[in-house]
Motif scaffolding. Structure first.
Motif, mmCIF file in Angstrom:
data_model
loop_
_atom_site.group_PDB
_atom_site.id
_atom_site.type_symbol
_atom_site.label_atom_id
_atom_site.label_comp_id
_atom_site.label_asym_id
_atom_site.label_seq_id
_atom_site.Cartn_x
_atom_site.Cartn_y
_atom_site.Cartn_z
ATOM 1 N N GLN A 137 6.245 6.790 33.973
ATOM 2 C CA GLN A 137 4.761 6.318 33.456
ATOM 3 C C GLN A 137 4.309 6.606 32.324
ATOM 4 O O GLN A 137 4.007 5.943 31.331
ATOM 5 N N GLU A 138 4.412 8.021 31.912
ATOM 6 C CA GLU A 138 4.035 8.808 30.961
ATOM 7 C C GLU A 138 4.854 8.307 29.799
ATOM 8 O O GLU A 138 4.617 8.127 28.679
ATOM 9 N N ALA A 139 6.420 8.291 29.969
ATOM 10 C CA ALA A 139 7.239 7.839 28.953
ATOM 11 C C ALA A 139 6.995 6.414 28.249
ATOM 12 O O ALA A 139 6.896 6.180 27.424
ATOM 13 N N LEU A 140 6.586 5.572 29.295
ATOM 14 C CA LEU A 140 6.225 4.391 28.930
ATOM 15 C C LEU A 140 4.911 4.192 28.017
ATOM 16 O O LEU A 140 4.839 3.452 27.185
ATOM 17 N N THR A 141 4.075 4.944 28.538
ATOM 18 C CA THR A 141 2.585 5.130 27.886
ATOM 19 C C THR A 141 3.227 5.452 26.324
ATOM 20 O O THR A 141 2.637 4.927 25.384
ATOM 21 N N GLN A 142 3.853 6.582 26.150
ATOM 22 C CA GLN A 142 4.080 7.174 24.613
ATOM 23 C C GLN A 142 4.916 6.251 24.050
ATOM 24 O O GLN A 142 4.625 5.778 22.741
ATOM 25 N N GLU A 143 5.886 5.401 24.797
ATOM 26 C CA GLU A 143 6.900 4.608 24.087
ATOM 27 C C GLU A 143 5.820 3.295 23.377
ATOM 28 O O GLU A 143 5.995 2.803 22.286
ATOM 29 N N GLY A 144 4.703 2.977 24.389
ATOM 30 C CA GLY A 144 3.815 1.796 24.104
ATOM 31 C C GLY A 144 2.944 2.219 22.749
ATOM 32 O O GLY A 144 2.727 1.656 21.943
ATOM 33 N N ARG A 158 13.946 -3.747 17.567
ATOM 34 C CA ARG A 158 14.577 -2.334 17.758
ATOM 35 C C ARG A 158 13.761 -1.261 18.814
ATOM 36 O O ARG A 158 14.329 -0.562 19.456
ATOM 37 N N GLN A 159 12.488 -1.521 18.872
ATOM 38 C CA GLN A 159 11.618 -0.495 19.746
ATOM 39 C C GLN A 159 12.141 -0.852 21.136
ATOM 40 O O GLN A 159 12.184 -0.168 21.984
ATOM 41 N N LEU A 160 12.209 -2.199 21.440
ATOM 42 C CA LEU A 160 12.410 -2.826 22.875
ATOM 43 C C LEU A 160 13.982 -2.264 23.237
ATOM 44 O O LEU A 160 14.308 -2.005 24.439
ATOM 45 N N ALA A 161 15.074 -2.397 22.147
ATOM 46 C CA ALA A 161 16.271 -1.795 22.419
ATOM 47 C C ALA A 161 16.488 -0.391 22.938
ATOM 48 O O ALA A 161 17.505 -0.179 23.614
ATOM 49 N N GLN A 162 15.470 0.388 22.454
ATOM 50 C CA GLN A 162 15.386 1.755 22.926
ATOM 51 C C GLN A 162 14.307 2.167 24.155
ATOM 52 O O GLN A 162 14.367 3.434 24.370
ATOM 53 N N SER A 163 13.887 0.912 24.584
ATOM 54 C CA SER A 163 12.937 1.183 25.550
ATOM 55 C C SER A 163 13.562 2.101 26.888
ATOM 56 O O SER A 163 14.686 1.708 27.303
ATOM 57 N N VAL A 164 12.679 2.751 27.668
ATOM 58 C CA VAL A 164 13.161 3.270 28.986
ATOM 59 C C VAL A 164 12.593 2.415 29.966
ATOM 60 O O VAL A 164 12.598 2.765 31.254
ATOM 61 N N PHE A 165 11.935 1.176 29.825
ATOM 62 C CA PHE A 165 11.605 0.162 30.751
ATOM 63 C C PHE A 165 12.646 -0.112 31.840
ATOM 64 O O PHE A 165 13.784 -0.277 31.619
ATOM 65 N N ASP A 166 12.355 0.313 32.989
ATOM 66 C CA ASP A 166 13.005 0.114 34.157
ATOM 67 C C ASP A 166 12.551 -0.926 35.284
ATOM 68 O O ASP A 166 11.656 -0.117 35.963
ATOM 69 N N PRO A 167 12.708 -2.157 35.230
ATOM 70 C CA PRO A 167 12.121 -2.968 36.149
ATOM 71 C C PRO A 167 12.359 -2.517 37.690
ATOM 72 O O PRO A 167 11.462 -2.736 38.495
ATOM 73 N N GLN A 168 13.440 -1.891 38.108
ATOM 74 C CA GLN A 168 13.676 -1.746 39.345
ATOM 75 C C GLN A 168 12.962 -0.444 40.043
ATOM 76 O O GLN A 168 12.196 -0.136 40.983
#
Length: 295
Positions: A246-253, A183-193
């Motif tokens: 990057q900040e969004a990824l940190t908070q998400e992590g 569930r956490q990953l499905a909501q992730s903002v992770f953007d490999p591009q």
């Protein structure tokens, strides 16, 4: 030592201590890290004989400093994790631990900076071309690994990696914990591009900085200023959109770490406590015994 890639390997001296979780060869791996680091770096820059000797010496000195100075601080980080492990964890607590680890990484990078500059000043145009080709190969591998996967397979791959790391700490995860991670990953903002774009920006910044360091008559203070400017741009990208991502990824992590931990059972948390204590014993022994004798 060397450039941003060298800096990452230097940082690996600390990161390894935090990520070797549950590895039965923690002490062996750490004791041999200087040799691994040298060959990793040589793959990027193809050292000549004089550079090879100097880099080996720089790595050995950094490794010894890290063993004596930083391992006790890494142990303190593990102690903090151990105190949190039996109970619930908030995202704010996870982010606090992240910030403590970040400071330790910066301490290693700062310690290595003089050696980085010295080596950077000795690099030849052929070595910079070698580095540029290596960057290109790495980027191609990244595209194959992340950009060419369908979204579902990409999610599965991220889940597999997170599960592998988590199970080193907690032992085997069960379906309820896996469901939380999914569930956490499905909501992730992770953007490999977007990650690749920033990666390429840093690579070009690094190459440009190194070429500036080849200017005739450059003084050491100027060289240090150029390299320090590059490191600052790594820490805080000139791309505002990337900084926000990057900040969004940190908070998400932080949120994901807390959610994953809070889904574990009392038995899994006890496993984490015991493993954290074991790694602390390993670090104390490494710090106490000093550098191993080489045959």
């Amino acid at each position: 030592m060397t450039t941003f890639k060298l800096r990452l390997r230097i940082i690996g001296l600390l990161a390894l201590c935090l990520a070797l979780a549950a590895c039965s060869a923690v002490k062996l791996s750490y004791n041999n890290l200087d040799e691994v680091a040298y060959w990793w770096l040589d793959g990027y820059l193809d050292f000549d004989t004089a550079q090879a000797s100097r880099v080996r010496g720089d790595i050995a000195r950094l490794h010894l400093w890290h063993r004596e100075t930083e391992l006790p601080r890494v142990e303190e980080l593990l102690q903090g994790l151990e105190r949190l492990a039996p109970g619930e964890v908030t995202a704010a607590q996870a982010c606090d631990l992240f910030e403590q680890a970040r400071k330790r990484l910066l301490a290693v990078a700062e310690r290595a900076e003089p050696a980085i500059v010295t080596l950077a000043l000795s690099l030849t145009p052929d070595q910079l071309q070698h580095l540029e080709r290596r960057y290109a190969r790495n980027n191609q591998e990244y595209r194959r690994e992340w950009l060419r996967l369908p979204p579902g397979e990409r999610l599965d791959q991220r889940l597999e990696r997170i599960v592998e790391r988590s199970e080193r700490v907690y032992g085997r995860l069960e379906e309820p914990q896996l469901a939380v991670l999914r569930r956490q990953l499905a909501q992730s903002v992770f953007d490999p591009q977007r990650i690749l774009a920033e990666r390429q920006r840093r690579q070009q910044d690094m190459l440009q900085t190194l070429r500036q360091l080849q200017a005739p008559g450059l003084e050491l203070a100027q060289a240090r200023g150029l390299m320090r400017g590059y490191f600052e741009r790594v820490q805080s990208s000139p791309d505002a959109a990337w900084r926000a991502h990057q900040e969004a990824l940190t908070q998400e992590g932080c949120r994901s770490f807390a959610a994953g931990h809070n889904a574990t059972t009392p038995a899994q948390r006890e496993t984490a406590v015991q493993r954290l204590r074991g790694w602390q014993r390993d670090l104390r022994e490494l710090a106490r015994n000093g550098a191993p004798a080489r045959g």
